[in-house]
Design a protein around this motif. Structure first.
Motif, PDB file in Angstrom:
ATOM      1  N   GLU A 200      47.910  61.810  46.387  1.00 48.09           N
ATOM      2  CA  GLU A 200      47.673  63.144  45.867  1.00 48.09           C
ATOM      3  C   GLU A 200      46.291  63.239  45.243  1.00 48.09           C
ATOM      4  OE1 GLU A 200      50.326  61.352  44.566  1.00 48.09           O
ATOM      5  OE2 GLU A 200      51.961  62.198  45.718  1.00 48.09           O
ATOM      6  N   ASP A 201      45.650  64.343  45.485  1.00 45.43           N
ATOM      7  CA  ASP A 201      44.364  64.624  44.862  1.00 45.43           C
ATOM      8  C   ASP A 201      44.602  65.747  43.862  1.00 45.43           C
ATOM      9  OD1 ASP A 201      41.836  65.266  44.064  1.00 45.43           O
ATOM     10  OD2 ASP A 201      41.087  65.755  46.065  1.00 45.43           O
ATOM     11  N   THR A 202      44.715  65.392  42.596  1.00 41.55           N
ATOM     12  CA  THR A 202      45.039  66.393  41.575  1.00 41.55           C
ATOM     13  C   THR A 202      43.830  66.797  40.735  1.00 41.55           C
ATOM     14  OG1 THR A 202      45.742  64.637  40.078  1.00 41.55           O
ATOM     15  CG2 THR A 202      47.456  65.686  41.411  1.00 41.55           C
ATOM     16  N   LYS A 203      42.628  66.501  41.219  1.00 45.62           N
ATOM     17  CA  LYS A 203      41.440  66.892  40.460  1.00 45.62           C
ATOM     18  C   LYS A 203      41.330  68.414  40.390  1.00 45.62           C
ATOM     19  CE  LYS A 203      36.485  66.330  40.046  1.00 45.62           C
ATOM     20  NZ  LYS A 203      35.264  65.729  40.582  1.00 45.62           N
ATOM     21  N   TRP A 204      41.405  69.064  41.522  1.00 44.70           N
ATOM     22  CA  TRP A 204      41.321  70.527  41.578  1.00 44.70           C
ATOM     23  C   TRP A 204      42.456  71.046  42.453  1.00 44.70           C
ATOM     24  CZ3 TRP A 204      38.094  72.444  38.229  1.00 44.70           C
ATOM     25  CH2 TRP A 204      36.937  71.756  37.884  1.00 44.70           C
ATOM     26  N   PRO A 205      43.220  72.003  41.975  1.00 41.94           N
ATOM     27  CA  PRO A 205      44.252  72.578  42.836  1.00 41.94           C
ATOM     28  C   PRO A 205      43.601  73.369  43.977  1.00 41.94           C
ATOM     29  CG  PRO A 205      44.176  73.741  40.737  1.00 41.94           C
ATOM     30  CD  PRO A 205      43.220  72.601  40.644  1.00 41.94           C
ATOM     31  N   THR A 206      44.272  73.390  45.129  1.00 44.34           N
ATOM     32  CA  THR A 206      43.770  74.174  46.250  1.00 44.34           C
ATOM     33  C   THR A 206      44.174  75.639  46.116  1.00 44.34           C
ATOM     34  OG1 THR A 206      45.713  73.596  47.550  1.00 44.34           O
ATOM     35  CG2 THR A 206      43.729  72.238  47.849  1.00 44.34           C
ATOM     36  N   GLN A 207      45.180  75.891  45.301  1.00 50.46           N
ATOM     37  CA  GLN A 207      45.596  77.266  45.044  1.00 50.46           C
ATOM     38  C   GLN A 207      46.227  77.320  43.658  1.00 50.46           C
ATOM     39  OE1 GLN A 207      48.927  78.894  47.301  1.00 50.46           O
ATOM     40  NE2 GLN A 207      47.782  80.797  47.543  1.00 50.46           N
ATOM     41  N   THR A 208      45.940  78.387  42.938  1.00 49.51           N
ATOM     42  CA  THR A 208      46.554  78.635  41.637  1.00 49.51           C
ATOM     43  C   THR A 208      47.224  79.996  41.697  1.00 49.51           C
ATOM     44  OG1 THR A 208      44.850  77.344  40.506  1.00 49.51           O
ATOM     45  CG2 THR A 208      46.145  78.857  39.149  1.00 49.51           C
ATOM     46  N   MET A 209      48.515  79.999  41.435  1.00 48.70           N
ATOM     47  CA  MET A 209      49.286  81.242  41.429  1.00 48.70           C
ATOM     48  C   MET A 209      49.738  81.507  39.998  1.00 48.70           C
ATOM     49  SD  MET A 209      49.406  82.213  44.625  1.00 48.70           S
ATOM     50  CE  MET A 209      50.725  83.421  44.644  1.00 48.70           C
ATOM     51  N   ILE A 210      49.824  82.778  39.649  1.00 44.91           N
ATOM     52  CA  ILE A 210      50.319  83.148  38.323  1.00 44.91           C
ATOM     53  C   ILE A 210      51.443  84.162  38.476  1.00 44.91           C
ATOM     54  CG2 ILE A 210      48.191  82.649  37.075  1.00 44.91           C
ATOM     55  CD1 ILE A 210      47.554  85.662  37.129  1.00 44.91           C
ATOM     56  N   GLU A 211      52.368  84.100  37.538  1.00 42.83           N
ATOM     57  CA  GLU A 211      53.473  85.053  37.520  1.00 42.83           C
ATOM     58  C   GLU A 211      53.291  85.947  36.307  1.00 42.83           C
ATOM     59  OE1 GLU A 211      58.307  85.047  37.772  1.00 42.83           O
ATOM     60  OE2 GLU A 211      57.345  83.567  36.482  1.00 42.83           O
ATOM     61  N   ILE A 212      53.358  87.230  36.559  1.00 38.68           N
ATOM     62  CA  ILE A 212      53.332  88.229  35.491  1.00 38.68           C
ATOM     63  C   ILE A 212      54.551  89.101  35.735  1.00 38.68           C
ATOM     64  CG2 ILE A 212      52.103  90.174  34.464  1.00 38.68           C
ATOM     65  CD1 ILE A 212      49.492  88.835  35.346  1.00 38.68           C
ATOM     66  N   GLY A 213      55.522  89.002  34.839  1.00 39.66           N
ATOM     67  CA  GLY A 213      56.798  89.679  35.076  1.00 39.66           C
ATOM     68  C   GLY A 213      57.476  89.018  36.267  1.00 39.66           C
ATOM     69  N   ASP A 214      57.793  89.809  37.280  1.00 37.46           N
ATOM     70  CA  ASP A 214      58.386  89.281  38.515  1.00 37.46           C
ATOM     71  C   ASP A 214      57.372  89.241  39.650  1.00 37.46           C
ATOM     72  OD1 ASP A 214      60.895  88.935  37.386  1.00 37.46           O
ATOM     73  OD2 ASP A 214      61.525  90.980  37.845  1.00 37.46           O
ATOM     74  N   ASP A 215      56.103  89.427  39.350  1.00 37.93           N
ATOM     75  CA  ASP A 215      55.057  89.513  40.358  1.00 37.93           C
ATOM     76  C   ASP A 215      54.234  88.231  40.385  1.00 37.93           C
ATOM     77  OD1 ASP A 215      53.342  90.728  42.269  1.00 37.93           O
ATOM     78  OD2 ASP A 215      51.934  91.233  40.683  1.00 37.93           O
ATOM     79  N   TRP A 216      54.150  87.592  41.564  1.00 38.48           N
ATOM     80  CA  TRP A 216      53.303  86.427  41.753  1.00 38.48           C
ATOM     81  C   TRP A 216      52.030  86.847  42.457  1.00 38.48           C
ATOM     82  CZ3 TRP A 216      53.738  81.580  39.925  1.00 38.48           C
ATOM     83  CH2 TRP A 216      54.979  81.191  39.421  1.00 38.48           C
ATOM     84  N   ARG A 217      50.906  86.313  42.010  1.00 36.82           N
ATOM     85  CA  ARG A 217      49.630  86.592  42.665  1.00 36.82           C
ATOM     86  C   ARG A 217      48.709  85.397  42.525  1.00 36.82           C
ATOM     87  NH1 ARG A 217      47.779  91.437  38.762  1.00 36.82           N
ATOM     88  NH2 ARG A 217      49.987  91.805  38.891  1.00 36.82           N
ATOM     89  N   GLU A 218      47.754  85.317  43.447  1.00 35.35           N
ATOM     90  CA  GLU A 218      46.786  84.227  43.387  1.00 35.35           C
ATOM     91  C   GLU A 218      45.822  84.478  42.252  1.00 35.35           C
ATOM     92  OE1 GLU A 218      44.130  81.419  46.284  1.00 35.35           O
ATOM     93  OE2 GLU A 218      44.935  83.285  47.070  1.00 35.35           O
ATOM     94  N   TYR A 219      45.493  83.423  41.524  1.00 36.29           N
ATOM     95  CA  TYR A 219      44.573  83.505  40.379  1.00 36.29           C
ATOM     96  C   TYR A 219      43.230  82.956  40.786  1.00 36.29           C
ATOM     97  CZ  TYR A 219      42.535  82.502  35.811  1.00 36.29           C
ATOM     98  OH  TYR A 219      41.712  82.451  34.736  1.00 36.29           O
TER      99      TYR A 219
ATOM    100  N   ILE B 284      50.713  86.280  31.312  1.00 39.20           N
ATOM    101  CA  ILE B 284      51.117  85.265  32.286  1.00 39.20           C
ATOM    102  C   ILE B 284      52.340  84.520  31.765  1.00 39.20           C
ATOM    103  CG2 ILE B 284      50.426  83.150  33.476  1.00 39.20           C
ATOM    104  CD1 ILE B 284      47.515  84.182  33.296  1.00 39.20           C
ATOM    105  N   THR B 285      53.397  84.447  32.609  1.00 39.10           N
ATOM    106  CA  THR B 285      54.621  83.764  32.201  1.00 39.10           C
ATOM    107  C   THR B 285      54.778  82.391  32.852  1.00 39.10           C
ATOM    108  OG1 THR B 285      55.821  84.959  33.932  1.00 39.10           O
ATOM    109  CG2 THR B 285      55.892  85.884  31.697  1.00 39.10           C
ATOM    110  N   GLU B 286      54.071  82.150  33.958  1.00 40.54           N
ATOM    111  CA  GLU B 286      54.148  80.853  34.625  1.00 40.54           C
ATOM    112  C   GLU B 286      52.899  80.653  35.474  1.00 40.54           C
ATOM    113  OE1 GLU B 286      57.149  78.392  37.623  1.00 40.54           O
ATOM    114  OE2 GLU B 286      57.871  80.209  36.632  1.00 40.54           O
TER     115      GLU B 286
END
Length: 88
Positions: free
Chosen positions: A66-85, A7-9
């Motif tokens: 803002e409600d920052t307790k739990w994100p509603t979506q988490t995305m991860i970047e692997i290389g140039d590919d973004w996907r939901e985690y 994971i890069t980001e």
């Protein structure tokens, strides 16, 4: 299989909300008199379309909560590919 070492980001999305009282609007009478046929909000501007098709704009910026307790979506970047985690 996803490995954390690849994971890069991580990008998180949170909910936030804002409210405003109709009676505090400069154009409150348009709502109170029933002249607003429909409305929408974009970039903290309230657009009120009246029965005759006229669109009246009013900035309605107020404090955002803002409600920052739990994100509603988490995305991860692997290389140039973004996907939901959703967990490894």
């Amino acid at each position: 299989m996803i490995e954390t070492k690849d994971i890069t980001e991580i990008q998180l999305t949170y909910n936030c909300w804002m409210s405003f009282r109709i009676d505090e609007l400069e154009n409150a009478e348009l709502f109170k008199s029933g002249k607003v046929a429909r409305f929408w909000v974009k970039y903290c501007t309230l657009f009120m379309e009246l029965e005759d098709g006229t669109v009246v704009e009013e900035v309605v910026y107020n404090e955002l909560h803002e409600d920052t307790k739990w994100p509603t979506q988490t995305m991860i970047e692997i290389g140039d590919d973004w996907r939901e985690y959703n967990g490894l």
